[in-house]
Design a protein around this motif. Structure first.
Motif, PDB file in Angstrom:
ATOM      1  N   GLN A  70       0.840  -1.200   0.000  1.00 44.85           N
ATOM      2  CA  GLN A  70       0.000   0.000   0.000  1.00 44.85           C
ATOM      3  C   GLN A  70       0.876   1.251   0.000  1.00 44.85           C
ATOM      4  N   LYS A  71       1.910   1.229   0.819  1.00 39.99           N
ATOM      5  CA  LYS A  71       2.840   2.357   0.907  1.00 39.99           C
ATOM      6  C   LYS A  71       3.559   2.571  -0.433  1.00 39.99           C
ATOM      7  N   PHE A  72       3.975   1.483  -1.052  1.00 42.59           N
ATOM      8  CA  PHE A  72       4.642   1.553  -2.354  1.00 42.59           C
ATOM      9  C   PHE A  72       3.701   2.159  -3.396  1.00 42.59           C
ATOM     10  N   ILE A  73       2.441   1.725  -3.405  1.00 40.41           N
ATOM     11  CA  ILE A  73       1.452   2.255  -4.349  1.00 40.41           C
ATOM     12  C   ILE A  73       1.284   3.757  -4.130  1.00 40.41           C
ATOM     13  N   ALA A  74       1.204   4.162  -2.887  1.00 41.74           N
ATOM     14  CA  ALA A  74       1.060   5.584  -2.572  1.00 41.74           C
ATOM     15  C   ALA A  74       2.242   6.384  -3.125  1.00 41.74           C
ATOM     16  N   GLU A  75       3.432   5.867  -2.934  1.00 37.76           N
ATOM     17  CA  GLU A  75       4.636   6.560  -3.415  1.00 37.76           C
ATOM     18  C   GLU A  75       4.652   6.676  -4.935  1.00 37.76           C
ATOM     19  N   LYS A  76       4.243   5.608  -5.617  1.00 38.64           N
ATOM     20  CA  LYS A  76       4.326   5.585  -7.083  1.00 38.64           C
ATOM     21  C   LYS A  76       3.183   6.327  -7.770  1.00 38.64           C
ATOM     22  N   THR A  77       2.045   6.481  -7.088  1.00 39.91           N
ATOM     23  CA  THR A  77       0.886   7.124  -7.711  1.00 39.91           C
ATOM     24  C   THR A  77       0.672   8.556  -7.246  1.00 39.91           C
TER      25      THR A  77
END
Length: 151
Positions: free
Chosen positions: A42-49
């Motif tokens: 979830q954290k990775f998705i937040a960073e990338k989007t």
């Protein structure tokens, strides 16, 4: 632990999306690949989007399928819109409130059911409509709902 290859594939998947902030598509991809949506992803998705982590968490909470099969709380939404409400939806909701004794957030006294209302499911001609864990049931009455909930 999730390997680096997964993160590379996820980053590539996001890059190919026409709408890079389509968290539902991204979460479906993750769920298909991993069978769950871990916090670190979830954290990775937040960073990338560029989406906030709380936005992703809210999407996961909104769609029962993203929370995993072990979710202990059943989500029940009763349509009380212009057609369903007068057709029995409001009465179903009122009776469930009496039975479940929900708190101010809608969580039943035993903590097993989250009861909410909805304005419309888009099935007005088939009301009253009730959603249980994201599955919409039409032409419902109180007995039907109680049976589906095991009450």
């Amino acid at each position: 632990m999730i390997n680096k290859d997964f993160y590379s594939e996820l980053e590539e998947f996001i890059a190919k999306l026409s709408d890079k902030k389509d968290d539902v598509k991204i979460l479906n991809y993750v769920l298909d690949r991993l069978g769950a949506i871990p916090k670190e992803v979830q954290k990775f998705i937040a960073e990338k989007t560029g989406l906030m982590e709380i936005t992703i968490e809210n999407t996961i909470n909104f769609y029962p399928k993203f929370r995993g099969k072990d979710s202990r709380v059943k989500e029940v939404a009763v349509c009380v819109g212009m057609n369903c409400g007068p057709a029995g939806g409001q009465q179903i909701y009122n009776e469930l409130v009496k039975i479940l004794e929900p708190d101010e957030k809608g969580l039943s006294k035993d903590g097993k059911i989250l009861l909410t209302t909805k304005r419309c499911f888009g099935r007005c001609a088939k009301g009253p409509n009730v959603s249980i864990d994201g599955v919409i049931y039409s032409l419902m009455n109180l007995q039907d709902v109680k049976r589906k909930l095991g009450l």
